[in-house]
Design a protein around this motif. Structure first.
Motif, PDB file in Angstrom:
ATOM      1  N   GLU A   1      16.301   1.281  51.879  1.00 15.64           N
ATOM      2  CA  GLU A   1      14.935   1.750  52.122  1.00 15.64           C
ATOM      3  C   GLU A   1      14.918   2.867  53.164  1.00 15.64           C
ATOM      4  O   GLU A   1      14.173   3.833  53.027  1.00 15.64           O
ATOM      5  CB  GLU A   1      14.031   0.598  52.577  1.00 15.64           C
ATOM      6  CG  GLU A   1      13.657  -0.344  51.470  1.00 15.64           C
ATOM      7  CD  GLU A   1      12.856   0.331  50.357  1.00 15.64           C
ATOM      8  OE1 GLU A   1      11.833   0.978  50.648  1.00 15.64           O
ATOM      9  OE2 GLU A   1      13.266   0.200  49.188  1.00 15.64           O
TER      10      GLU A   1
ATOM     11  N   ARG B   1      15.905   5.924  51.400  1.00 16.08           N
ATOM     12  CA  ARG B   1      14.856   6.377  50.483  1.00 16.08           C
ATOM     13  C   ARG B   1      13.725   7.078  51.236  1.00 16.08           C
ATOM     14  O   ARG B   1      13.278   8.149  50.857  1.00 16.08           O
ATOM     15  CB  ARG B   1      14.316   5.192  49.692  1.00 16.08           C
ATOM     16  CG  ARG B   1      13.286   5.577  48.637  1.00 16.08           C
ATOM     17  CD  ARG B   1      12.843   4.388  47.795  1.00 16.08           C
ATOM     18  NE  ARG B   1      13.970   3.887  47.025  1.00 16.08           N
ATOM     19  CZ  ARG B   1      14.306   2.613  46.934  1.00 16.08           C
ATOM     20  NH1 ARG B   1      13.598   1.696  47.566  1.00 16.08           N
ATOM     21  NH2 ARG B   1      15.336   2.230  46.215  1.00 16.08           N
TER      22      ARG B   1
ATOM     23  N   GLU C   1      14.794  10.501  52.967  1.00 18.26           N
ATOM     24  CA  GLU C   1      15.604  11.351  52.080  1.00 18.26           C
ATOM     25  C   GLU C   1      15.822  12.769  52.605  1.00 18.26           C
ATOM     26  O   GLU C   1      16.947  13.265  52.561  1.00 18.26           O
ATOM     27  CB  GLU C   1      15.001  11.392  50.679  1.00 18.26           C
ATOM     28  CG  GLU C   1      15.853  12.174  49.704  1.00 18.26           C
ATOM     29  CD  GLU C   1      15.348  12.103  48.273  1.00 18.26           C
ATOM     30  OE1 GLU C   1      15.901  12.862  47.451  1.00 18.26           O
ATOM     31  OE2 GLU C   1      14.442  11.317  47.979  1.00 18.26           O
TER      32      GLU C   1
ATOM     33  N   GLU D   1      25.330   2.716  45.683  1.00 16.45           N
ATOM     34  CA  GLU D   1      25.739   3.879  44.889  1.00 16.45           C
ATOM     35  C   GLU D   1      24.555   4.468  44.122  1.00 16.45           C
ATOM     36  O   GLU D   1      24.404   5.686  44.066  1.00 16.45           O
ATOM     37  CB  GLU D   1      26.819   3.488  43.875  1.00 16.45           C
ATOM     38  CG  GLU D   1      28.217   3.707  44.346  1.00 16.45           C
ATOM     39  CD  GLU D   1      29.223   3.446  43.232  1.00 16.45           C
ATOM     40  OE1 GLU D   1      30.242   4.151  43.232  1.00 16.45           O
ATOM     41  OE2 GLU D   1      29.022   2.550  42.392  1.00 16.45           O
ATOM     42  N   GLN D   2      23.720   3.618  43.573  1.00 15.06           N
ATOM     43  CA  GLN D   2      22.550   4.088  42.835  1.00 15.06           C
ATOM     44  C   GLN D   2      21.585   4.827  43.760  1.00 15.06           C
ATOM     45  O   GLN D   2      20.992   5.833  43.368  1.00 15.06           O
ATOM     46  CB  GLN D   2      21.837   2.922  42.141  1.00 15.06           C
ATOM     47  CG  GLN D   2      22.613   2.358  40.986  1.00 15.06           C
ATOM     48  CD  GLN D   2      22.046   1.036  40.495  1.00 15.06           C
ATOM     49  OE1 GLN D   2      21.067   0.508  41.024  1.00 15.06           O
ATOM     50  NE2 GLN D   2      22.688   0.473  39.468  1.00 15.06           N
ATOM     51  N   ALA D   3      21.430   4.348  44.990  1.00 11.17           N
ATOM     52  CA  ALA D   3      20.569   5.022  45.966  1.00 11.17           C
ATOM     53  C   ALA D   3      21.116   6.412  46.284  1.00 11.17           C
ATOM     54  O   ALA D   3      20.362   7.378  46.398  1.00 11.17           O
ATOM     55  CB  ALA D   3      20.437   4.187  47.234  1.00 11.17           C
TER      56      ALA D   3
ATOM     57  N   GLU E   1      23.101   8.237  44.270  1.00 11.79           N
ATOM     58  CA  GLU E   1      22.953   9.052  43.060  1.00 11.79           C
ATOM     59  C   GLU E   1      21.519   9.512  42.871  1.00 11.79           C
ATOM     60  O   GLU E   1      21.277  10.633  42.396  1.00 11.79           O
ATOM     61  CB  GLU E   1      23.429   8.270  41.837  1.00 11.79           C
ATOM     62  CG  GLU E   1      24.932   8.086  41.801  1.00 11.79           C
ATOM     63  CD  GLU E   1      25.411   7.096  40.753  1.00 11.79           C
ATOM     64  OE1 GLU E   1      24.574   6.595  39.950  1.00 11.79           O
ATOM     65  OE2 GLU E   1      26.618   6.814  40.736  1.00 11.79           O
ATOM     66  N   ALA E   2      20.543   8.695  43.260  1.00 15.21           N
ATOM     67  CA  ALA E   2      19.129   9.065  43.151  1.00 15.21           C
ATOM     68  C   ALA E   2      18.810  10.287  44.012  1.00 15.21           C
ATOM     69  O   ALA E   2      17.879  11.029  43.724  1.00 15.21           O
ATOM     70  CB  ALA E   2      18.238   7.892  43.539  1.00 15.21           C
ATOM     71  N   GLN E   3      19.626  10.498  45.063  1.00 20.04           N
ATOM     72  CA  GLN E   3      19.442  11.662  45.933  1.00 20.04           C
ATOM     73  C   GLN E   3      20.443  12.770  45.607  1.00 20.04           C
ATOM     74  O   GLN E   3      20.567  13.738  46.351  1.00 20.04           O
ATOM     75  CB  GLN E   3      19.583  11.247  47.402  1.00 20.04           C
ATOM     76  CG  GLN E   3      18.481  10.327  47.856  1.00 20.04           C
ATOM     77  CD  GLN E   3      18.525  10.052  49.343  1.00 20.04           C
ATOM     78  OE1 GLN E   3      19.148  10.781  50.126  1.00 20.04           O
ATOM     79  NE2 GLN E   3      17.851   9.001  49.755  1.00 20.04           N
ATOM     80  N   GLY E   4      21.170  12.617  44.506  1.00 21.27           N
ATOM     81  CA  GLY E   4      22.143  13.636  44.121  1.00 21.27           C
ATOM     82  C   GLY E   4      23.372  13.656  45.007  1.00 21.27           C
ATOM     83  O   GLY E   4      24.008  14.694  45.169  1.00 21.27           O
TER      84      GLY E   4
ATOM     85  N   LYS F   1      27.070  11.480  46.498  1.00 19.79           N
ATOM     86  CA  LYS F   1      28.111  10.496  46.207  1.00 19.79           C
ATOM     87  C   LYS F   1      28.397   9.719  47.483  1.00 19.79           C
ATOM     88  O   LYS F   1      28.184  10.220  48.584  1.00 19.79           O
ATOM     89  CB  LYS F   1      29.386  11.193  45.728  1.00 19.79           C
ATOM     90  CG  LYS F   1      29.239  11.871  44.382  1.00 19.79           C
ATOM     91  CD  LYS F   1      30.602  12.181  43.822  1.00 19.79           C
ATOM     92  CE  LYS F   1      30.493  12.884  42.508  1.00 19.79           C
ATOM     93  NZ  LYS F   1      30.340  12.009  41.381  1.00 19.79           N
TER      94      LYS F   1
END
Length: 129
Positions: free
Chosen positions: A20, A23, A26, A84-86, A88-91, A93
């Motif tokens: 969070e 997120r 960001e 990892e998904q968090a 990737e959501a921000q472009g 690695k």
């Protein structure tokens, strides 16, 4: 500039707080990090996010969940996948590296100073000014 690790916990429910933080911050997130080590013969991972320094005061926080997640290179797990998904959501690695365990240091502060030195040497955070 002050660079400091802020420990949220060991990565059970605190991992969700770390995600969070990433997120909602960001624009400030620089890196998603995974520090792999072995504690009591068990491969574990610390997950962290590195934020850009604040405009005023030049404080750079590094939020971490220390050594509570199984190392995904040995045991794939949902918590690391969420992290990892968090990223990737921000472009981004997840930057992964092997480090000494915190138990190798007399205090957690010394461990965090060690990690900050590694991050500076690898140019993931700026040098002391």
């Amino acid at each position: 500039m002050i660079q400091r690790f802020i420990e949220l916990g060991e990565g059970y429910s605190d991992l969700y707080e770390l995600i969070e933080l990433a997120r909602y911050n960001e624009p400030r997130v620089l890196h998603f990090m995974a520090f792999h080590t072995v504690v009591k013969e068990r491969p574990v991972t610390s997950l962290a996010i590195v934020l850009k320094p604040a405009e005023e005061g030049k404080f750079q926080p590094l939020y971490i969940c220390r050594e509570g997640i199984p190392d995904p290179n040995h045991l794939p797990n949902k918590r690391f996948q969420l992290f990892e998904q968090a990223a990737e959501a921000q472009g981004r690695k997840v930057i992964q590296m092997d480090v000494k365990p915190s138990s190798a240091f007399a205090e957690n502060q010394l461990y965090y100073q060690h990690l900050i030195a590694i991050l500076r040497l690898n140019h993931y955070i700026p040098p002391l000014q």
